[in-house]
Design a protein around this motif. Structure first.
Motif, PDB file in Angstrom:
ATOM      1  N   MET A   7       0.841  -1.199   0.000  1.00 24.48           N
ATOM      2  CA  MET A   7       0.000   0.000   0.000  1.00 24.48           C
ATOM      3  C   MET A   7       0.871   1.242   0.000  1.00 24.48           C
ATOM      4  O   MET A   7       2.055   1.195   0.329  1.00 24.48           O
ATOM      5  N   ALA A  27       4.209   0.358   2.101  1.00 25.57           N
ATOM      6  CA  ALA A  27       4.304  -0.677   3.127  1.00 25.57           C
ATOM      7  C   ALA A  27       3.489  -1.895   2.732  1.00 25.57           C
ATOM      8  O   ALA A  27       2.380  -1.779   2.211  1.00 25.57           O
ATOM      9  N   GLY A  28       4.033  -3.030   3.012  1.00 25.33           N
ATOM     10  CA  GLY A  28       3.349  -4.293   2.782  1.00 25.33           C
ATOM     11  C   GLY A  28       4.279  -5.368   3.336  1.00 25.33           C
ATOM     12  O   GLY A  28       5.496  -5.330   3.093  1.00 25.33           O
ATOM     13  N   ALA A  29       3.732  -6.284   4.095  1.00 27.55           N
ATOM     14  CA  ALA A  29       4.591  -7.251   4.782  1.00 27.55           C
ATOM     15  C   ALA A  29       5.484  -8.009   3.796  1.00 27.55           C
ATOM     16  O   ALA A  29       6.688  -8.160   4.023  1.00 27.55           O
ATOM     17  N   ASN A  32       8.113  -5.839   2.224  1.00 30.09           N
ATOM     18  CA  ASN A  32       9.167  -5.560   3.217  1.00 30.09           C
ATOM     19  C   ASN A  32      10.195  -6.694   3.218  1.00 30.09           C
ATOM     20  O   ASN A  32      11.399  -6.462   3.274  1.00 30.09           O
ATOM     21  N   ILE A  84      -2.400   2.841   3.875  1.00 31.26           N
ATOM     22  CA  ILE A  84      -2.231   2.531   5.296  1.00 31.26           C
ATOM     23  C   ILE A  84      -1.692   3.782   5.987  1.00 31.26           C
ATOM     24  O   ILE A  84      -0.809   4.457   5.458  1.00 31.26           O
ATOM     25  N   PHE A  86       0.036   5.154   9.480  1.00 32.18           N
ATOM     26  CA  PHE A  86       0.703   4.798  10.735  1.00 32.18           C
ATOM     27  C   PHE A  86       0.619   6.016  11.652  1.00 32.18           C
ATOM     28  O   PHE A  86       1.028   7.116  11.279  1.00 32.18           O
ATOM     29  N   TYR A  98      -6.229   1.115   8.209  1.00 33.17           N
ATOM     30  CA  TYR A  98      -6.242   0.604   6.834  1.00 33.17           C
ATOM     31  C   TYR A  98      -7.352   1.262   6.016  1.00 33.17           C
ATOM     32  O   TYR A  98      -8.473   1.430   6.512  1.00 33.17           O
ATOM     33  N   ARG A 100      -8.199  -0.165   2.696  1.00 28.03           N
ATOM     34  CA  ARG A 100      -7.806  -1.135   1.672  1.00 28.03           C
ATOM     35  C   ARG A 100      -8.958  -2.009   1.193  1.00 28.03           C
ATOM     36  O   ARG A 100      -8.747  -2.829   0.295  1.00 28.03           O
ATOM     37  N   ILE A 130      -1.600 -12.536   5.717  1.00 27.53           N
ATOM     38  CA  ILE A 130      -2.351 -11.306   5.408  1.00 27.53           C
ATOM     39  C   ILE A 130      -3.084 -11.491   4.074  1.00 27.53           C
ATOM     40  O   ILE A 130      -4.282 -11.195   3.962  1.00 27.53           O
ATOM     41  N   ARG A 163      -3.882 -10.626  11.244  1.00 23.12           N
ATOM     42  CA  ARG A 163      -4.369  -9.240  11.306  1.00 23.12           C
ATOM     43  C   ARG A 163      -5.853  -9.262  11.671  1.00 23.12           C
ATOM     44  O   ARG A 163      -6.703  -9.519  10.824  1.00 23.12           O
ATOM     45  N   VAL A 262       7.372  -1.482  13.987  1.00 20.98           N
ATOM     46  CA  VAL A 262       6.639  -1.971  12.816  1.00 20.98           C
ATOM     47  C   VAL A 262       7.643  -2.452  11.761  1.00 20.98           C
ATOM     48  O   VAL A 262       8.612  -1.762  11.451  1.00 20.98           O
ATOM     49  N   GLY A 263       7.400  -3.632  11.249  1.00 19.55           N
ATOM     50  CA  GLY A 263       8.289  -4.174  10.213  1.00 19.55           C
ATOM     51  C   GLY A 263       9.375  -5.081  10.770  1.00 19.55           C
ATOM     52  O   GLY A 263      10.120  -5.703  10.001  1.00 19.55           O
ATOM     53  N   ASP A 266       8.969  -8.679   9.557  1.00 14.30           N
ATOM     54  CA  ASP A 266       9.303  -8.870   8.138  1.00 14.30           C
ATOM     55  C   ASP A 266      10.822  -8.857   7.954  1.00 14.30           C
ATOM     56  O   ASP A 266      11.368  -9.646   7.173  1.00 14.30           O
TER      57      ASP A 266
HETATM   58  O1  KDG Z   1       4.466  -6.098   8.911  1.00 12.23           O
HETATM   59  C1  KDG Z   1       4.323  -4.727   8.703  1.00 12.23           C
HETATM   60  C2  KDG Z   1       2.966  -4.587   8.120  1.00 12.23           C
HETATM   61  O2  KDG Z   1       2.032  -4.562   9.162  1.00 12.23           O
HETATM   62  C3  KDG Z   1       2.738  -3.371   7.319  1.00 12.23           C
HETATM   63  O3  KDG Z   1       3.728  -3.124   6.364  1.00 12.23           O
HETATM   64  C4  KDG Z   1       1.399  -3.355   6.679  1.00 12.23           C
HETATM   65  O4  KDG Z   1       1.276  -5.320   5.355  1.00 12.23           O
HETATM   66  C5  KDG Z   1       0.822  -4.646   6.243  1.00 12.23           C
HETATM   67  C6  KDG Z   1      -0.390  -5.101   6.910  1.00 12.23           C
HETATM   68  O5  KDG Z   1      -1.199  -5.666   6.196  1.00 12.23           O
HETATM   69  O6  KDG Z   1      -0.557  -4.920   8.108  1.00 12.23           O
END
Ligand code: KDG
Ligand code: ADP
Length: 324
Positions: A7, A27-29, A32, A84, A86, A98, A100, A130, A163, A262-263, A266
Motif C-alpha cells: 500500500m 508498506a506491505g509485509a 518488506n 495505510i 501509521f 487501513y 484497503r 495477510i 491481522r 513496525v516491520g 518482516d
Molecule cells: O508487517 C508490517 C505490516 O504490518 C505493514 O507493512 C502493513 O502489510 C501490512 C499489513 O497488512 O498490516
C-alpha cells in the motif's frame, strides 16, 4: 518469490486527529521481506497487484529502486492502490489504520501468481497470512501459489502475521490449518501458533503454560508432526526460538534503542531466508534474523532501515561510533 498487497503508507508524527505533516512511503509485509532480501544481495520477485494510479506507480518504482523484480506485478485499472496510515501514538505504541477494502491488492488473482512462477521457478515461496485475509481472489491466488510451489519443488515459508482487523481468528485458523502440511518453514509470533493447530492440540499448550518455551515446544510438536520442517517463533525483545525435529534453539534479541517496531517481523523473515538461501545452519539463520529484526526496530519506517550485507556488522558498534 513473494506476493501480497503493498500500500501507499502515510506516517504521521503524533495523534492523527490533530493533522500535521505525514511522510509518504510504501508498506506491505511481503514487499518488506522482498526489500530486505534484495538489500542482502538476493534475487527476489514480487507479484502483487496495485491500482493503475500514482500510488501504484510509487509502489512499483520503490520496489524497482530496491532491486526487486516486479515484472509479474499487475496494475488493476478498476481498483485503487490501498492506503495505510501509521499513527505513532506513544513512544511504544503505533496505531495502524487501513483503507484497503476494495483495493487492487484485495483483487489479486491467481493469474498474477501464475505469471510470476512461469518466469523462472523460485527456490523459495514466501507467503503471509495477510494475503488470504484480503478477499476470495487473494485467498485462491495464495492456494494456487502453494500448489505451484509444491509442483516446482520450491521451499514454502509462511509468516502467520494474523491481522484481526482483516478477519476473525476462526476464519484465519481454518485457512492456516489447511496450509500447514504444505509449509516447510513456519514463522509466527508467540500468540499465533495456536491458530495453526486443531483445537484439541491446543490443550498441550495450556498444560505447559508455566514455562513459556515448553508451551511453545508443545505447540510446535504437532506442527512438526504434520510435516513442517522448522517452526520459528518471533518473541519481540526476547529474541526468537526455533523448533525442528532435532530440538530447539534460542537466540536472544540484539540490544538496540527501539524507535519503531513496525516491520521487525518482516525484517526478521528476510534475515532468516537470506541465511537459508546461503545454505547456513539454523544458528546462523536465527542470528541473521535477530540482527535484521534489530535493524528494523532501530530505524523509523517498515523497511527503510534494512541492512545491506556489508552493513550487518554495524550493529553492536559502541555508542558514538562514526564510520569514516
Ligand atoms: O508487517 C508490517 C505490516 O504490518 C505493514 O507493512 C502493513 O502489510 C501490512 C499489513 O497488512 O498490516
Ligand atoms: P512482529 O513484528 O512480527 O510482531 P517481533 O516483534 O517478534 O515480530 O519482532 C521480530 C524480531 O525482531 C524479534 O524476534 C527480535 O529478534 C527482533 N526485535 C523485536 N523487537 C526488538 C527489540 N525491542 N530489540 C531488539 N530486537 C527486537
Amino acid at each position: 518469490m513473494t506476493f501480497g498487497e503493498t500500500m501507499v503508507a502515510l506516517r504521521g508524527s503524533g495523534p492523527l486527529r490533530l493533522g500535521g505533516t505525514m511522510q509518504v512511503s510504501v508498506a506491505g509485509a511481503e514487499s518488506n521481506v522482498a526489500i530486505g532480501l534484495s538489500r542482502l544481495g538476493h534475487r527476489v520477485r514480487w507479484a502483487g497487484a496495485v491500482g493503475a494510479d500514482e500510488a501504484g506507480a510509487l509502489v512499483l518504482r520503490t520496489l524497482r529502486a530496491e532491486g526487486v523484480d516486479v515484472a509479474g506485478a499487475a496494475a488493476d485499472p478498476d481498483a485503487p492502490t490501498g492506503l495505510i496510515l501509521f499513527e505513532p501514538r506513544l513512544p511504544e505504541v503505533t496505531r495502524v489504520h487501513y483503507y484497503r477494502a476494495g483495493s487492487a491488492g484485495s483483487r489479486l488473482r491467481a493469474d498474477a501468481v501464475e505469471r510470476a512462477f512461469s518466469a523462472a521457478p523460485p527456490r523459495v515461496l514466501h507467503l503471509t497470512g495477510i494475503t488470504p485475509a484480503l478477499g476470495p481472489d487473494p485467498l485462491s491466488a495464495s492456494r494456487h501459489a502453494l500448489q505451484l510451489a509444491r509442483q516446482q519443488g520450491a521451499l514454502v515459508c509462511l509468516d502467520v502475521n494474523f491481522r484481526s482487523r482483516l478477519w476473525t481468528a476462526e476464519r484465519a485458523a481454518a485457512v492456516l490449518r489447511e496450509w500447514v502440511p504444505s509449509v516447510d518453514v513456519l514463522i509466527a509470533s508467540e500468540d499465533e501458533l495456536s491458530l495453526c493447530l486443531p483445537p484439541a492440540e491446543q490443550d498441550a499448550e495450556r498444560a505447559a503454560q508455566a514455562d513459556p518455551v515448553a508451551a511453545l515446544a508443545a505447540q510446535a510438536a504437532p506442527l512438526l508432526a504434520r510435516g513442517v520442517g522448522e517452526v520459528v517463533v518471533k518473541r519481540g525483545p526476547a529474541g526468537a526460538t526455533a523448533f525442528t525435529g532435532d530440538g530447539s534453539l534460542h537466540r536472544p534479541a540484539r540490544p538496540v534503542r527501539a524507535v519503531d517496531a513496525v516491520g521487525a517481523g518482516d525484517a526478521f523473515v528476510a534475515g532468516y531466508l537470506s541465511a537459508l538461501l546461503d545454505g547456513a545452519d539454523l544458528e546462523e539463520r536465527l542470528e541473521r534474523a535477530v540482527t535484521t529484526g534489530a535493524f528494523a526496530v532501530a530505524s523509523p519506517g517498515d523497511w527503510e532501515g534494512a541492512p545491506t550485507r556489508a552493513e550487518l556488522g554495524l550493529l553492536g558498534a559502541p555508542p558514538g561510533t562514526v564510520v569514516r
